[in-house]
Design a protein around this motif. Structure first.
Motif, mmCIF file in Angstrom:
data_model
loop_
_atom_site.group_PDB
_atom_site.id
_atom_site.type_symbol
_atom_site.label_atom_id
_atom_site.label_comp_id
_atom_site.label_asym_id
_atom_site.label_seq_id
_atom_site.Cartn_x
_atom_site.Cartn_y
_atom_site.Cartn_z
ATOM 1 N N ARG A 1 0.825 -1.203 0.000
ATOM 2 C CA ARG A 1 0.000 0.000 0.000
ATOM 3 C C ARG A 1 0.859 1.253 0.000
ATOM 4 O O ARG A 1 1.913 1.320 0.634
ATOM 5 C CB ARG A 1 -0.914 0.011 1.226
ATOM 6 C CG ARG A 1 -1.818 1.224 1.291
ATOM 7 C CD ARG A 1 -2.722 1.185 2.492
ATOM 8 N NE ARG A 1 -3.558 2.371 2.558
ATOM 9 C CZ ARG A 1 -4.443 2.620 3.521
ATOM 10 N NH1 ARG A 1 -4.601 1.755 4.494
ATOM 11 N NH2 ARG A 1 -5.154 3.728 3.497
ATOM 12 N N ARG A 2 0.387 2.256 -0.745
ATOM 13 C CA ARG A 2 0.983 3.583 -0.749
ATOM 14 C C ARG A 2 -0.057 4.594 -0.291
ATOM 15 O O ARG A 2 -1.202 4.239 -0.020
ATOM 16 C CB ARG A 2 1.531 3.936 -2.133
ATOM 17 C CG ARG A 2 2.730 3.077 -2.534
ATOM 18 C CD ARG A 2 3.243 3.451 -3.920
ATOM 19 N NE ARG A 2 4.423 2.672 -4.266
ATOM 20 C CZ ARG A 2 5.679 3.027 -4.012
ATOM 21 N NH1 ARG A 2 5.924 4.184 -3.404
ATOM 22 N NH2 ARG A 2 6.700 2.255 -4.345
ATOM 23 N N THR A 3 0.350 5.856 -0.228
ATOM 24 C CA THR A 3 -0.539 6.878 0.334
ATOM 25 C C THR A 3 -1.850 6.971 -0.438
ATOM 26 O O THR A 3 -2.926 7.039 0.156
ATOM 27 C CB THR A 3 0.166 8.237 0.343
ATOM 28 O OG1 THR A 3 1.388 8.139 1.078
ATOM 29 C CG2 THR A 3 -0.728 9.293 0.977
ATOM 30 N N LEU A 4 -1.792 6.970 -1.745
ATOM 31 C CA LEU A 4 -2.992 7.134 -2.567
ATOM 32 C C LEU A 4 -3.383 5.855 -3.296
ATOM 33 O O LEU A 4 -4.299 5.883 -4.119
ATOM 34 C CB LEU A 4 -2.764 8.253 -3.595
ATOM 35 C CG LEU A 4 -2.441 9.637 -3.010
ATOM 36 C CD1 LEU A 4 -2.178 10.631 -4.127
ATOM 37 C CD2 LEU A 4 -3.569 10.132 -2.109
ATOM 38 N N ILE A 5 -2.721 4.741 -2.971
ATOM 39 C CA ILE A 5 -3.007 3.473 -3.641
ATOM 40 C C ILE A 5 -3.297 2.433 -2.574
ATOM 41 O O ILE A 5 -2.481 2.226 -1.674
ATOM 42 C CB ILE A 5 -1.820 3.024 -4.519
ATOM 43 C CG1 ILE A 5 -1.498 4.104 -5.551
ATOM 44 C CG2 ILE A 5 -2.126 1.698 -5.206
ATOM 45 C CD1 ILE A 5 -0.278 3.803 -6.380
ATOM 46 N N PRO A 6 -4.461 1.745 -2.647
ATOM 47 C CA PRO A 6 -4.801 0.762 -1.613
ATOM 48 C C PRO A 6 -3.770 -0.342 -1.459
ATOM 49 O O PRO A 6 -3.429 -0.735 -0.347
ATOM 50 C CB PRO A 6 -6.155 0.207 -2.083
ATOM 51 C CG PRO A 6 -6.705 1.257 -2.977
ATOM 52 C CD PRO A 6 -5.534 1.903 -3.638
ATOM 53 N N GLY B 1 4.317 8.090 -0.311
ATOM 54 C CA GLY B 1 4.781 7.338 0.842
ATOM 55 C C GLY B 1 4.453 5.860 0.750
ATOM 56 O O GLY B 1 3.353 5.469 0.345
ATOM 57 N N ARG B 2 5.411 5.033 1.124
ATOM 58 C CA ARG B 2 5.233 3.582 1.109
ATOM 59 C C ARG B 2 4.649 3.154 2.453
ATOM 60 O O ARG B 2 5.369 2.797 3.377
ATOM 61 C CB ARG B 2 6.557 2.888 0.823
ATOM 62 C CG ARG B 2 7.193 3.271 -0.496
ATOM 63 C CD ARG B 2 8.514 2.552 -0.692
ATOM 64 N NE ARG B 2 8.332 1.101 -0.667
ATOM 65 C CZ ARG B 2 9.325 0.226 -0.565
ATOM 66 N NH1 ARG B 2 10.584 0.654 -0.458
ATOM 67 N NH2 ARG B 2 9.076 -1.081 -0.546
ATOM 68 N N VAL B 3 3.328 3.183 2.532
ATOM 69 C CA VAL B 3 2.652 2.893 3.786
ATOM 70 C C VAL B 3 2.891 1.451 4.217
ATOM 71 O O VAL B 3 3.071 1.162 5.411
ATOM 72 C CB VAL B 3 1.147 3.191 3.652
ATOM 73 C CG1 VAL B 3 0.407 2.845 4.940
ATOM 74 C CG2 VAL B 3 0.921 4.653 3.291
ATOM 75 N N GLY B 4 2.887 0.523 3.266
ATOM 76 C CA GLY B 4 3.095 -0.877 3.611
ATOM 77 C C GLY B 4 4.465 -1.120 4.215
ATOM 78 O O GLY B 4 4.601 -1.797 5.245
ATOM 79 N N TYR B 5 5.502 -0.570 3.608
ATOM 80 C CA TYR B 5 6.863 -0.753 4.115
ATOM 81 C C TYR B 5 7.038 -0.036 5.460
ATOM 82 O O TYR B 5 7.686 -0.561 6.374
ATOM 83 C CB TYR B 5 7.865 -0.233 3.092
ATOM 84 C CG TYR B 5 9.295 -0.530 3.423
ATOM 85 C CD1 TYR B 5 9.773 -1.836 3.416
ATOM 86 C CD2 TYR B 5 10.181 0.486 3.755
ATOM 87 C CE1 TYR B 5 11.097 -2.113 3.728
ATOM 88 C CE2 TYR B 5 11.502 0.219 4.068
ATOM 89 C CZ TYR B 5 11.957 -1.086 4.055
ATOM 90 O OH TYR B 5 13.263 -1.367 4.371
ATOM 91 N N ALA B 6 6.472 1.162 5.589
ATOM 92 C CA ALA B 6 6.544 1.883 6.859
ATOM 93 C C ALA B 6 5.805 1.128 7.962
ATOM 94 O O ALA B 6 6.230 1.144 9.128
ATOM 95 C CB ALA B 6 5.963 3.288 6.695
ATOM 96 N N SER B 7 4.718 0.448 7.606
ATOM 97 C CA SER B 7 3.995 -0.354 8.597
ATOM 98 C C SER B 7 4.849 -1.524 9.068
ATOM 99 O O SER B 7 4.844 -1.870 10.257
ATOM 100 C CB SER B 7 2.683 -0.864 8.000
ATOM 101 O OG SER B 7 1.831 0.210 7.629
ATOM 102 N N ALA B 8 5.593 -2.144 8.155
ATOM 103 C CA ALA B 8 6.497 -3.225 8.554
ATOM 104 C C ALA B 8 7.573 -2.702 9.507
ATOM 105 O O ALA B 8 7.918 -3.363 10.496
ATOM 106 C CB ALA B 8 7.123 -3.856 7.315
#
Length: 312
Positions: free
Chosen positions: A62-67, A280-287
């Motif tokens: 997931r990214r900021t504007l992409i699910p 922003g790389r939300v998925g990677y930041a969540s990891a």
């Protein structure tokens, strides 16, 4: 005669008439939950849901504007080959090693100094506690101004002939400077905790140790430290978690890039840098956030385990 004998027999057997039956009040089973509902709602919305969402996002791209879509452990495998992750883990670990011992010992010594009720001691207690209530942004900017190349500290060093020191330009000096700010700001907070613990230490123990010929250092090691050991464990646990999750001090003093070549980046700074912005790389930041959570829990468990070993 038969009816009267029957009634008297019922009375002897303890029978009760319907009118004499006690009234049973029904309690509303949902009553306690109604009182707890606001707190549970706040906890669920602001704590549980973000935590579960972070864990779920860590398995997506997931990214900021992409699910995003499910990618399994790809983010965690990428962590192992990310140089910035290891730099952030190194700096956060060094921060714990450098800050926690100071925040466990120095506030205790400070509490011993201000424990006695002497004239003017309230002023010193308030002065030591002032950095705690001060805004971290204001504190960080003040220290940046003091430690800058043209700041007050370097001006004084140059005046005495030492020369200017790159507190904010050298990789290790910058990290040490941020540690000093964290210790300076946390001294008053943990001092209050120690003052509460020291108030429960019996004065007779110190008097008995003095009669036996123990000096100030011996009384500190044999009376004070054992009496406040549980408080020292608490301070160690709180300060270790706070130190590993440090962000503001390093961010303000090193800048958003994490100092020279990003060498002073911490894990939380890496989470902020990776997961924010339009791309922003939300998925990677969540990891990364899940790793920070696991390490902080492990730190607390290690501190508690060490305390149990000493009790045994």
């Amino acid at each position: 005669m038969a009816s009267s004998s029957t009634v008297s027999g019922d009375v002897r057997r303890g029978a009760r008439t319907p009118s004499a039956a006690p009234r049973v009040r029904r309690r509303l089973p949902a009553g306690p939950w109604l009182f707890a509902a606001p707190g549970l709602l706040i906890t669920g919305v602001f704590i549980l849901y973000p935590f579960v969402s972070t864990v779920v996002n860590s398995f997506t791209d997931r990214r900021t504007l992409i699910p995003g879509t499910f990618v399994g452990l790809a983010n965690y495998r990428e962590l192992l080959h990310d140089d910035m992750f290891w730099i952030g883990l190194r700096n956060s670990t060094l921060y714990v090693v450098g800050v926690v011992p100071a925040l466990v010992l120095l506030p205790l010594l400070l509490a011993l100094l201000v424990q006695k009720n002497i004239p003017g001691i309230t002023f010193f207690r308030s002065a030591f506690y002032t950095p705690v209530v001060a805004s971290i942004v204001v504190v960080g900017l003040i220290w940046v101004w003091l430690l800058d190349e043209r700041g007050l500290v370097n001006s004084l060093l140059e005046t005495v002939g030492v020369g200017r020191v790159g507190f904010l330009s050298d990789q290790w000096l910058l990290l040490l400077s941020a540690m000093a700010v964290t210790v300076w700001k946390g001294l008053g907070y943990y001092m209050i905790i120690y003052l509460a613990a020291l108030a429960n230490v019996p004065r007779e123990l110190h008097e008995a140790a003095s009669v036996d010929g123990a000096g100030a250092v011996r009384r500190f090691l044999t009376v004070t430290v054992p009496a406040v050991r549980s408080t020292m464990v608490l301070v160690g646990a709180l300060s270790s978690v706070a130190a590993f999750k440090v962000f503001s001090e390093v961010y303000l003093m090193a800048g958003p890039d994490g100092g020279p070549a990003g060498e002073d980046t911490t894990l939380v700074m890496l989470v902020q840098r990776t997961g924010t912005g339009l791309t922003g790389r939300v998925g990677y930041a969540s990891a990364l956030s899940v790793v920070v959570f696991v390490v902080t829990v492990a730190l607390m468990l290690l501190v508690l385990r060490a305390d149990r070993k000493e009790d045994a």
